[in-house]
Design a protein around this motif. Sequence first.
Motif, PDB file in Angstrom:
ATOM      1  N   SER A  28      22.630  26.151  14.717  1.00 14.21           N
ATOM      2  CA  SER A  28      22.715  27.534  14.266  1.00 14.21           C
ATOM      3  C   SER A  28      23.349  27.691  12.886  1.00 14.21           C
ATOM      4  O   SER A  28      24.365  27.064  12.574  1.00 14.21           O
ATOM      5  CB  SER A  28      23.526  28.351  15.273  1.00 14.21           C
ATOM      6  OG  SER A  28      23.769  29.643  14.783  1.00 14.21           O
ATOM      7  N   CYS A  29      22.752  28.580  12.093  1.00 13.71           N
ATOM      8  CA  CYS A  29      23.317  28.911  10.784  1.00 13.71           C
ATOM      9  C   CYS A  29      24.460  29.902  10.898  1.00 13.71           C
ATOM     10  O   CYS A  29      25.223  30.083   9.951  1.00 13.71           O
ATOM     11  CB  CYS A  29      22.232  29.481   9.867  1.00 13.71           C
ATOM     12  SG  CYS A  29      21.645  31.124  10.367  1.00 13.71           S
ATOM     13  N   GLU A  30      24.603  30.550  12.038  1.00 12.68           N
ATOM     14  CA  GLU A  30      25.556  31.637  12.173  1.00 12.68           C
ATOM     15  C   GLU A  30      26.995  31.154  12.298  1.00 12.68           C
ATOM     16  O   GLU A  30      27.881  31.589  11.566  1.00 12.68           O
ATOM     17  CB  GLU A  30      25.181  32.507  13.380  1.00 12.68           C
ATOM     18  CG  GLU A  30      23.864  33.239  13.245  1.00 12.68           C
ATOM     19  CD  GLU A  30      23.915  34.331  12.197  1.00 12.68           C
ATOM     20  OE1 GLU A  30      25.007  34.871  11.938  1.00 12.68           O
ATOM     21  OE2 GLU A  30      22.861  34.656  11.629  1.00 12.68           O
ATOM     22  N   VAL A  31      27.250  30.283  13.273  1.00 13.73           N
ATOM     23  CA  VAL A  31      28.622  29.817  13.503  1.00 13.73           C
ATOM     24  C   VAL A  31      28.855  28.560  12.661  1.00 13.73           C
ATOM     25  O   VAL A  31      28.996  27.452  13.160  1.00 13.73           O
ATOM     26  CB  VAL A  31      28.892  29.557  14.994  1.00 13.73           C
ATOM     27  CG1 VAL A  31      30.369  29.288  15.225  1.00 13.73           C
ATOM     28  CG2 VAL A  31      28.486  30.762  15.816  1.00 13.73           C
ATOM     29  N   PHE A  65      30.593  35.861  19.105  1.00  9.94           N
ATOM     30  CA  PHE A  65      29.716  34.710  19.259  1.00  9.94           C
ATOM     31  C   PHE A  65      29.937  34.021  20.599  1.00  9.94           C
ATOM     32  O   PHE A  65      31.063  34.017  21.140  1.00  9.94           O
ATOM     33  CB  PHE A  65      29.992  33.687  18.155  1.00  9.94           C
ATOM     34  CG  PHE A  65      29.490  34.089  16.795  1.00  9.94           C
ATOM     35  CD1 PHE A  65      28.124  34.166  16.542  1.00  9.94           C
ATOM     36  CD2 PHE A  65      30.363  34.374  15.774  1.00  9.94           C
ATOM     37  CE1 PHE A  65      27.650  34.523  15.292  1.00  9.94           C
ATOM     38  CE2 PHE A  65      29.901  34.730  14.514  1.00  9.94           C
ATOM     39  CZ  PHE A  65      28.542  34.809  14.279  1.00  9.94           C
ATOM     40  N   TYR A  66      28.876  33.415  21.103  1.00 14.54           N
ATOM     41  CA  TYR A  66      29.016  32.449  22.192  1.00 14.54           C
ATOM     42  C   TYR A  66      30.070  31.442  21.739  1.00 14.54           C
ATOM     43  O   TYR A  66      30.040  30.976  20.597  1.00 14.54           O
ATOM     44  CB  TYR A  66      27.671  31.773  22.431  1.00 14.54           C
ATOM     45  CG  TYR A  66      27.645  30.777  23.557  1.00 14.54           C
ATOM     46  CD1 TYR A  66      27.442  31.185  24.869  1.00 14.54           C
ATOM     47  CD2 TYR A  66      27.805  29.418  23.304  1.00 14.54           C
ATOM     48  CE1 TYR A  66      27.406  30.264  25.905  1.00 14.54           C
ATOM     49  CE2 TYR A  66      27.766  28.485  24.336  1.00 14.54           C
ATOM     50  CZ  TYR A  66      27.563  28.913  25.636  1.00 14.54           C
ATOM     51  OH  TYR A  66      27.523  27.998  26.664  1.00 14.54           O
ATOM     52  N   ASP A  96      24.264  34.446  19.446  1.00 18.67           N
ATOM     53  CA  ASP A  96      24.170  33.008  19.202  1.00 18.67           C
ATOM     54  C   ASP A  96      24.289  32.179  20.487  1.00 18.67           C
ATOM     55  O   ASP A  96      24.810  31.067  20.477  1.00 18.67           O
ATOM     56  CB  ASP A  96      25.218  32.565  18.184  1.00 18.67           C
ATOM     57  CG  ASP A  96      24.713  31.430  17.310  1.00 18.67           C
ATOM     58  OD1 ASP A  96      23.597  31.554  16.778  1.00 18.67           O
ATOM     59  OD2 ASP A  96      25.420  30.416  17.164  1.00 18.67           O
ATOM     60  N   VAL A  97      23.774  32.721  21.588  1.00 16.24           N
ATOM     61  CA  VAL A  97      23.727  31.946  22.828  1.00 16.24           C
ATOM     62  C   VAL A  97      22.665  30.857  22.660  1.00 16.24           C
ATOM     63  O   VAL A  97      21.542  31.140  22.230  1.00 16.24           O
ATOM     64  CB  VAL A  97      23.386  32.851  24.031  1.00 16.24           C
ATOM     65  CG1 VAL A  97      23.344  32.037  25.313  1.00 16.24           C
ATOM     66  CG2 VAL A  97      24.386  34.000  24.132  1.00 16.24           C
ATOM     67  N   PRO A  98      22.978  29.587  22.971  1.00 17.39           N
ATOM     68  CA  PRO A  98      22.019  28.492  22.759  1.00 17.39           C
ATOM     69  C   PRO A  98      20.695  28.731  23.479  1.00 17.39           C
ATOM     70  O   PRO A  98      20.661  29.309  24.572  1.00 17.39           O
ATOM     71  CB  PRO A  98      22.752  27.271  23.332  1.00 17.39           C
ATOM     72  CG  PRO A  98      24.204  27.623  23.227  1.00 17.39           C
ATOM     73  CD  PRO A  98      24.279  29.104  23.469  1.00 17.39           C
ATOM     74  N   CYS A 291      15.691  29.183  18.524  1.00 14.69           N
ATOM     75  CA  CYS A 291      15.555  30.552  19.041  1.00 14.69           C
ATOM     76  C   CYS A 291      16.786  30.959  19.845  1.00 14.69           C
ATOM     77  O   CYS A 291      16.802  30.852  21.078  1.00 14.69           O
ATOM     78  CB  CYS A 291      14.295  30.662  19.893  1.00 14.69           C
ATOM     79  SG  CYS A 291      12.784  30.216  19.004  1.00 14.69           S
ATOM     80  N   ARG A 292      17.812  31.410  19.145  1.00  9.59           N
ATOM     81  CA  ARG A 292      19.049  31.838  19.806  1.00  9.59           C
ATOM     82  C   ARG A 292      18.791  33.042  20.702  1.00  9.59           C
ATOM     83  O   ARG A 292      17.819  33.768  20.523  1.00  9.59           O
ATOM     84  CB  ARG A 292      20.116  32.181  18.765  1.00  9.59           C
ATOM     85  CG  ARG A 292      19.700  33.315  17.856  1.00  9.59           C
ATOM     86  CD  ARG A 292      20.815  33.707  16.904  1.00  9.59           C
ATOM     87  NE  ARG A 292      21.331  32.606  16.132  1.00  9.59           N
ATOM     88  CZ  ARG A 292      20.734  32.104  15.049  1.00  9.59           C
ATOM     89  NH1 ARG A 292      19.567  32.597  14.653  1.00  9.59           N
ATOM     90  NH2 ARG A 292      21.266  31.121  14.378  1.00  9.59           N
TER      91      ARG A 292
END
Length: 303
Positions: A28-31, A65-66, A96-98, A291-292
């Motif tokens: 993920s780019c988010e966390v 976030f997750y 951002d759940v896997p 695909c989060r």
Amino acid sequence: MQKSDFKLLNADAFELFFRYSEHAPRVSCEVLWSNLQLYMDTYNWHYLADGEYLWIVSFDQQYLFYPLGGDIAPERLLDWLKNFAECCPGEFTLGDVPPDYQQKFPQAAEYLALTADPGEADYIYDLSHLQAFSGSKLRKRHNQVRQFEREYENNYRVESITVESLPEIIDFSAALSAEYWADGSGLEEKLAMERLPELWSRSQHGLLGVMLRVREQLAGFAICGRTWQNMAVVHFEKADHKYRGCGAKLTAALTEYLLQNGFCKMNREQDLNDPGLRRAKQALDPEYLYCRQTLNVPEGLLK
């Protein structure tokens, strides 16, 4: 749990963030530390470490976030969200759940109504594939690169970005994106770019990138952050399209630069359901999409 238990996710939290992150590396780019720090002015991120998980939240945006630290069973996740709802009333979003969460925990469907927005999927690319222009999908991009190289032969160069380059890059971005930055939707990017000089000189942020010049004029740049899986995340990329083929050449230059620096994958973030962005990202022939999933939690649902 109280709101005061959460601390500001500033530079002092980096070592703690890294310890939790290395136990659960994500695509993920988010966390990503650099991403969180770049957008601090918009989200004002805070964190809570409970010994097993690291929770990151924006009270301003009602978003969390997750957690970092490994998989968390849905029963435990639900209990934590209930406690969080007591100190943060109102609707909020768990993001951002896997993608494989429900596969690992089939019972999650009983507790959590997870959804996936195609516009929120990260585009992941194999750098060796991009370098070789392999396959029919990249033929057009290959031709654009060659066109640029022929037209500006001996009149262009690629440079690594340094902290001294940043004022020029910010001015260049402001000129190219003036209308977008003036609009509310572009304010996040403007604020993030203004943080670059402060963050760039600190190695913990892992920022790096390239500039493309034509006849000594800045024609484009790309700035990336590092993940834990030899993957670079492209935070910013802008090209002046008055130079034909500039965008394609910039991507090719970035690809070479990242390969030389030990990366093998590139995350070009989401398309946000924008048709133009989607076409551009698909044209580079991604290896796959990350695909989060998301959980939107209405007020009162967890009581």
